[in-house]
Design a protein around this motif. Structure first.
Motif, PDB file in Angstrom:
ATOM      1  N   SER A  33       0.827  -1.195   0.000  1.00 12.36           N
ATOM      2  CA  SER A  33       0.000   0.000   0.000  1.00 12.36           C
ATOM      3  C   SER A  33       0.872   1.261   0.000  1.00 12.36           C
ATOM      4  O   SER A  33       0.609   2.212  -0.741  1.00 12.36           O
ATOM      5  N   ASN A  34       1.908   1.257   0.814  1.00 14.72           N
ATOM      6  CA  ASN A  34       2.818   2.396   0.883  1.00 14.72           C
ATOM      7  C   ASN A  34       3.494   2.621  -0.466  1.00 14.72           C
ATOM      8  O   ASN A  34       3.545   3.743  -0.971  1.00 14.72           O
ATOM      9  N   HIS A  35       3.989   1.560  -1.070  1.00 17.92           N
ATOM     10  CA  HIS A  35       4.676   1.656  -2.357  1.00 17.92           C
ATOM     11  C   HIS A  35       3.738   2.180  -3.445  1.00 17.92           C
ATOM     12  O   HIS A  35       4.090   3.096  -4.197  1.00 17.92           O
ATOM     13  N   LEU A  36       2.535   1.621  -3.536  1.00 22.42           N
ATOM     14  CA  LEU A  36       1.572   2.045  -4.550  1.00 22.42           C
ATOM     15  C   LEU A  36       1.104   3.488  -4.313  1.00 22.42           C
ATOM     16  O   LEU A  36       0.952   4.261  -5.268  1.00 22.42           O
ATOM     17  N   SER A  37       0.886   3.851  -3.064  1.00 23.95           N
ATOM     18  CA  SER A  37       0.472   5.221  -2.742  1.00 23.95           C
ATOM     19  C   SER A  37       1.544   6.222  -3.147  1.00 23.95           C
ATOM     20  O   SER A  37       1.247   7.265  -3.736  1.00 23.95           O
ATOM     21  N   LEU A  38       2.792   5.912  -2.832  1.00 27.48           N
ATOM     22  CA  LEU A  38       3.895   6.791  -3.209  1.00 27.48           C
ATOM     23  C   LEU A  38       3.996   6.937  -4.722  1.00 27.48           C
ATOM     24  O   LEU A  38       4.140   8.047  -5.238  1.00 27.48           O
ATOM     25  N   MET A  39       3.929   5.819  -5.438  1.00 29.78           N
ATOM     26  CA  MET A  39       4.000   5.864  -6.901  1.00 29.78           C
ATOM     27  C   MET A  39       2.864   6.699  -7.475  1.00 29.78           C
ATOM     28  O   MET A  39       3.071   7.519  -8.376  1.00 29.78           O
ATOM     29  N   LEU A  40       1.668   6.515  -6.968  1.00 30.36           N
ATOM     30  CA  LEU A  40       0.506   7.244  -7.461  1.00 30.36           C
ATOM     31  C   LEU A  40       0.650   8.741  -7.208  1.00 30.36           C
ATOM     32  O   LEU A  40       0.415   9.560  -8.103  1.00 30.36           O
ATOM     33  N   MET A  41       1.048   9.106  -6.000  1.00 29.37           N
ATOM     34  CA  MET A  41       1.200  10.528  -5.678  1.00 29.37           C
ATOM     35  C   MET A  41       2.313  11.165  -6.495  1.00 29.37           C
ATOM     36  O   MET A  41       2.150  12.263  -7.026  1.00 29.37           O
ATOM     37  N   LYS A  42       3.455  10.486  -6.620  1.00 31.99           N
ATOM     38  CA  LYS A  42       4.576  11.039  -7.366  1.00 31.99           C
ATOM     39  C   LYS A  42       4.261  11.183  -8.851  1.00 31.99           C
ATOM     40  O   LYS A  42       4.750  12.095  -9.503  1.00 31.99           O
ATOM     41  N   SER A  43       3.440  10.296  -9.385  1.00 31.47           N
ATOM     42  CA  SER A  43       3.117  10.365 -10.812  1.00 31.47           C
ATOM     43  C   SER A  43       2.102  11.461 -11.124  1.00 31.47           C
ATOM     44  O   SER A  43       1.982  11.874 -12.273  1.00 31.47           O
ATOM     45  N   HIS A  44       1.378  11.949 -10.120  1.00 28.67           N
ATOM     46  CA  HIS A  44       0.350  12.958 -10.353  1.00 28.67           C
ATOM     47  C   HIS A  44       0.704  14.337  -9.814  1.00 28.67           C
ATOM     48  O   HIS A  44      -0.143  15.217  -9.757  1.00 28.67           O
ATOM     49  N   ILE A  45       1.943  14.535  -9.430  1.00 30.57           N
ATOM     50  CA  ILE A  45       2.344  15.823  -8.881  1.00 30.57           C
ATOM     51  C   ILE A  45       3.132  16.596  -9.939  1.00 30.57           C
ATOM     52  O   ILE A  45       3.826  16.006 -10.765  1.00 30.57           O
TER      53      ILE A  45
END
Length: 133
Positions: A33-45
């Motif tokens: 969950s942490n890994h996917l959340s980080l990837m998602l946030m970083k890709s949309h910033i």
């Protein structure tokens, strides 16, 4: 999928040799969950913001770093808006109404970032920006 698990639940304790299968499964779910959340946030910033944020390994740390970046951005924006509001004068390039609406917009932007300007000060700034005639 519980993508937000890392945002809702604190990180589980570090795994040891005596960790139970439930603890291992819980830790793996949190890590995913942490890994996917980080990837998602970083890709949309926005890239401009992403470059000014230090490398984070936890989703909650990343959110906190972004939040801190916006606090400093808000202070800079408030300073810019205050300078514009104080120095703006009517220049006949547009109507008086448009000038007043632009000044009101700057005042509203200041209020939106929690810079408290009373209505009477806003009116005072606007009136002082107009020519005496």
């Amino acid at each position: 999928m519980e993508l937000d698990l890392a945002l809702r639940v604190d990180e589980p304790l570090t795994l040891t040799d005596i960790s139970t299968p439930q603890e291992i499964a819980k830790h793996e779910r949190w890590e995913q969950s942490n890994h996917l959340s980080l990837m998602l946030m970083k890709s949309h910033i926005i890239k401009g913001i992403k470059g000014s944020i230090s490398e984070c390994h936890k989703a909650t740390e990343f959110i906190q770093a972004v939040e801190e970046q916006f606090v400093s951005s808000d202070k800079a924006l408030a300073s810019i808006l205050m300078k514009k509001l104080l120095s703006k004068t009517f220049d006949n390039s547009r109507s008086v109404r448009e000038h007043i609406m632009k000044m009101r917009d700057m005042s509203a932007q200041l209020k939106s970032i929690e810079v408290d300007i009373s209505e009477s000060f806003s009116v005072h700034f606007i009136l002082n920006s107009l020519p005496s005639e």
